[in-house]
Enzyme design. Sequence first.
Site, PDB file in Angstrom:
ATOM      1  N   CYS A  52       2.987 -44.383  -3.161  1.00  0.00           N
ATOM      2  CA  CYS A  52       1.528 -44.455  -3.281  1.00  0.00           C
ATOM      3  C   CYS A  52       1.028 -45.896  -3.241  1.00  0.00           C
ATOM      4  CB  CYS A  52       1.080 -43.787  -4.578  1.00  0.00           C
ATOM      5  SG  CYS A  52       1.477 -42.032  -4.667  1.00  0.00           S
ATOM      6  N   ARG A 129       0.354 -34.733  -1.368  1.00  0.00           N
ATOM      7  CA  ARG A 129      -0.086 -35.963  -0.706  1.00  0.00           C
ATOM      8  C   ARG A 129      -0.966 -35.496   0.457  1.00  0.00           C
ATOM      9  NH1 ARG A 129       2.032 -40.744  -1.587  1.00  0.00           N
ATOM     10  NH2 ARG A 129       4.025 -39.919  -2.315  1.00  0.00           N
TER      11      ARG A 129
END
Length: 208
Positions: A52, A129
């Site tokens: 991330c 995601r």
Amino acid sequence: MTETTDAPRPIGLGDAAPNFTARSTKGQLALGDYRGRWLVFFSHPADFTPVCTTEFIAFAKRQPDFDKLECSLLGLSVDSLYSHLAWVRAIEAHFGVAIGFPIVEDPSMAVGRAYGMIDATSQDSAAVRATYIIDPDGIVRAINIYPHTVGRSVDEVLRTVAALQQTADGKRLTPEGWQPGEAFLAPPSEQLMEGDDLGWFCRTIDAA
């Protein structure tokens, strides 16, 4: 406190993006605030995680390219606003990159579930995601979902936004691997597609 409208099912292409109001690193905001602009709305599994962090650095570095497309960026995770703020400060301190776009908190997972980012039975967002590209009218035009182990390609997100903008009127198509500035394909008519002749496939339209 995060408020959201309920969606009866995971949203799909052509659906109106569920509106919500939530706290973010840039203050209180609502999805409706982005009407009139394209929006890349993306979720990440957790703050302070390696994949991330690379994604957010990449998005921040390419924000000028999204700005040229009149496209805003908006991140989201189940982490709290305080975690988001600490993460943003840590990224700037360690990598010298300022995160200029908002990151929304979603501790109740209400937004994630409304969008189908999180399964209704899930207790966390570890497997999520997701990226939603939303047009200026608030309609979802593209969806991309990866497992938490695979990072997104910011170049591909940019390419997709540009392609969606260029084909929004339905008068042209983008071929495989299309990049901004390249020629388009002309939509085939039913007459041209009849039989085994692939001549229709070669009809191109010059880039604008």
